[in-house]
Design an enzyme around this catalytic site. Sequence first.
Site, PDB file in Angstrom:
ATOM      1  N   GLU A 177     162.133 -32.215 103.160  1.00 61.12           N
ATOM      2  CA  GLU A 177     162.206 -33.515 102.493  1.00 61.12           C
ATOM      3  C   GLU A 177     161.330 -34.570 103.163  1.00 61.12           C
ATOM      4  O   GLU A 177     161.011 -35.589 102.554  1.00 61.12           O
ATOM      5  CB  GLU A 177     163.657 -33.988 102.433  1.00 61.12           C
ATOM      6  CG  GLU A 177     164.510 -33.122 101.502  1.00 61.12           C
ATOM      7  CD  GLU A 177     165.950 -33.583 101.440  1.00 61.12           C
ATOM      8  OE1 GLU A 177     166.352 -34.384 102.315  1.00 61.12           O
ATOM      9  OE2 GLU A 177     166.672 -33.143 100.528  1.00 61.12           O
ATOM     10  N   ARG A 212     176.824  -2.911  94.568  1.00 58.22           N
ATOM     11  CA  ARG A 212     176.001  -4.080  94.260  1.00 58.22           C
ATOM     12  C   ARG A 212     175.959  -5.011  95.474  1.00 58.22           C
ATOM     13  O   ARG A 212     176.988  -5.258  96.106  1.00 58.22           O
ATOM     14  CB  ARG A 212     176.554  -4.841  93.050  1.00 58.22           C
ATOM     15  CG  ARG A 212     176.439  -4.073  91.724  1.00 58.22           C
ATOM     16  CD  ARG A 212     174.983  -3.902  91.339  1.00 58.22           C
ATOM     17  NE  ARG A 212     174.827  -3.156  90.086  1.00 58.22           N
ATOM     18  CZ  ARG A 212     174.621  -1.858  90.017  1.00 58.22           C
ATOM     19  NH1 ARG A 212     174.583  -1.133  91.148  1.00 58.22           N
ATOM     20  NH2 ARG A 212     174.458  -1.251  88.857  1.00 58.22           N
ATOM     21  N   GLU A 224     172.856 -37.116  95.027  1.00 56.53           N
ATOM     22  CA  GLU A 224     171.531 -36.518  95.163  1.00 56.53           C
ATOM     23  C   GLU A 224     170.450 -37.412  94.565  1.00 56.53           C
ATOM     24  O   GLU A 224     169.351 -37.531  95.125  1.00 56.53           O
ATOM     25  CB  GLU A 224     171.505 -35.147  94.488  1.00 56.53           C
ATOM     26  CG  GLU A 224     172.346 -34.086  95.176  1.00 56.53           C
ATOM     27  CD  GLU A 224     171.834 -33.726  96.564  1.00 56.53           C
ATOM     28  OE1 GLU A 224     170.651 -34.003  96.862  1.00 56.53           O
ATOM     29  OE2 GLU A 224     172.617 -33.163  97.348  1.00 56.53           O
ATOM     30  N   ALA A 254     168.056 -32.679  93.131  1.00 58.51           N
ATOM     31  CA  ALA A 254     169.113 -31.668  93.066  1.00 58.51           C
ATOM     32  C   ALA A 254     169.651 -31.421  94.466  1.00 58.51           C
ATOM     33  O   ALA A 254     169.011 -31.749  95.465  1.00 58.51           O
ATOM     34  CB  ALA A 254     168.575 -30.373  92.463  1.00 58.51           C
ATOM     35  N   LEU A 302     173.060 -29.106  96.838  1.00 54.80           N
ATOM     36  CA  LEU A 302     174.156 -28.152  96.905  1.00 54.80           C
ATOM     37  C   LEU A 302     175.505 -28.826  96.674  1.00 54.80           C
ATOM     38  O   LEU A 302     175.705 -30.003  96.993  1.00 54.80           O
ATOM     39  CB  LEU A 302     174.174 -27.486  98.283  1.00 54.80           C
ATOM     40  CG  LEU A 302     172.941 -26.665  98.667  1.00 54.80           C
ATOM     41  CD1 LEU A 302     173.036 -26.247 100.134  1.00 54.80           C
ATOM     42  CD2 LEU A 302     172.796 -25.448  97.768  1.00 54.80           C
ATOM     43  N   ARG A 348     158.714 -25.176  98.917  1.00 53.21           N
ATOM     44  CA  ARG A 348     159.740 -24.139  98.943  1.00 53.21           C
ATOM     45  C   ARG A 348     159.158 -22.909  99.614  1.00 53.21           C
ATOM     46  O   ARG A 348     158.320 -22.201  99.049  1.00 53.21           O
ATOM     47  CB  ARG A 348     160.205 -23.808  97.524  1.00 53.21           C
ATOM     48  CG  ARG A 348     160.923 -24.969  96.830  1.00 53.21           C
ATOM     49  CD  ARG A 348     162.191 -25.368  97.548  1.00 53.21           C
ATOM     50  NE  ARG A 348     162.983 -26.330  96.780  1.00 53.21           N
ATOM     51  CZ  ARG A 348     164.137 -26.823  97.197  1.00 53.21           C
ATOM     52  NH1 ARG A 348     164.633 -26.455  98.372  1.00 53.21           N
ATOM     53  NH2 ARG A 348     164.797 -27.696  96.448  1.00 53.21           N
ATOM     54  N   GLU A 355     167.463 -38.635  97.040  1.00 52.79           N
ATOM     55  CA  GLU A 355     166.105 -38.125  96.875  1.00 52.79           C
ATOM     56  C   GLU A 355     165.179 -39.088  96.150  1.00 52.79           C
ATOM     57  O   GLU A 355     163.970 -39.096  96.416  1.00 52.79           O
ATOM     58  CB  GLU A 355     166.144 -36.784  96.143  1.00 52.79           C
ATOM     59  CG  GLU A 355     166.865 -35.699  96.929  1.00 52.79           C
ATOM     60  CD  GLU A 355     166.653 -34.308  96.358  1.00 52.79           C
ATOM     61  OE1 GLU A 355     165.959 -34.177  95.332  1.00 52.79           O
ATOM     62  OE2 GLU A 355     167.171 -33.351  96.957  1.00 52.79           O
TER      63      GLU A 355
END
Length: 225
Positions: free
Chosen positions: A166, A58, A114, A97, A99, A85, A118
């Site tokens: 951004e 995998r 975040e 959102a 990481l 994106r 943002e």
Amino acid sequence: MSGDPSETVLGAPVLGAGELADQPLSWPVLRREVMARGRITTMVDEQVRTPEGDTITRQYLLHPGAVGVIALDEQERVVLVRQYRHPVRHRLLEPPAGLLDVAEEDWLVGAQRELAEEAELAARDWRVLVDQFVSPGSTEESVRIYLARDLHPVDRPDGFVVEGEELDMDVVLAPLADLVAAVLAGRVQNPLAVAGVLATEVARRDGFASLRPADAPWPVRDSRP
């Protein structure tokens, strides 16, 4: 058919409420090879032994995980960002959102950061909305989505620099009911938006009383290999 509730058309067992939970489990890894390292993710190739004794291979992505925020104002409008994106060649409607890539940072603190970065917002009421694996067949990424209410404006955190996609991102509002319709129509496809919006609509029906507190355990993060 008889009236026995244990019998189904498919012949499959019916799980009780207490059985509805994903089960932590790890098949033995015989070999791991790092195929590529990126800025955020690492691709690995693993040989895994199945319970039957077979060996399967995998390939998947290691990922630090993320948090997202469904910020809901007093008029039941959701705060969203529109962000390009590149892998999917779309500008998506997304909740704020980011990481979980800051060492030792609390998950809630990451979500609050975040939202400030943002959307330049803070919230006085935080709950856990939903946890999810974004794509468990190809990445270990886990995401926690919070519900944030009682919003008020704040400055961006010191040291935060807007860059990359951004720079072209903007902040918008959308009525929750309209967003639910857009998700069901397939017009909004970001996984955090889809899960967060639908979970918010369900939770709204009991005044959000069924939601977990903001500091609720997240066992998946503790069991990461």
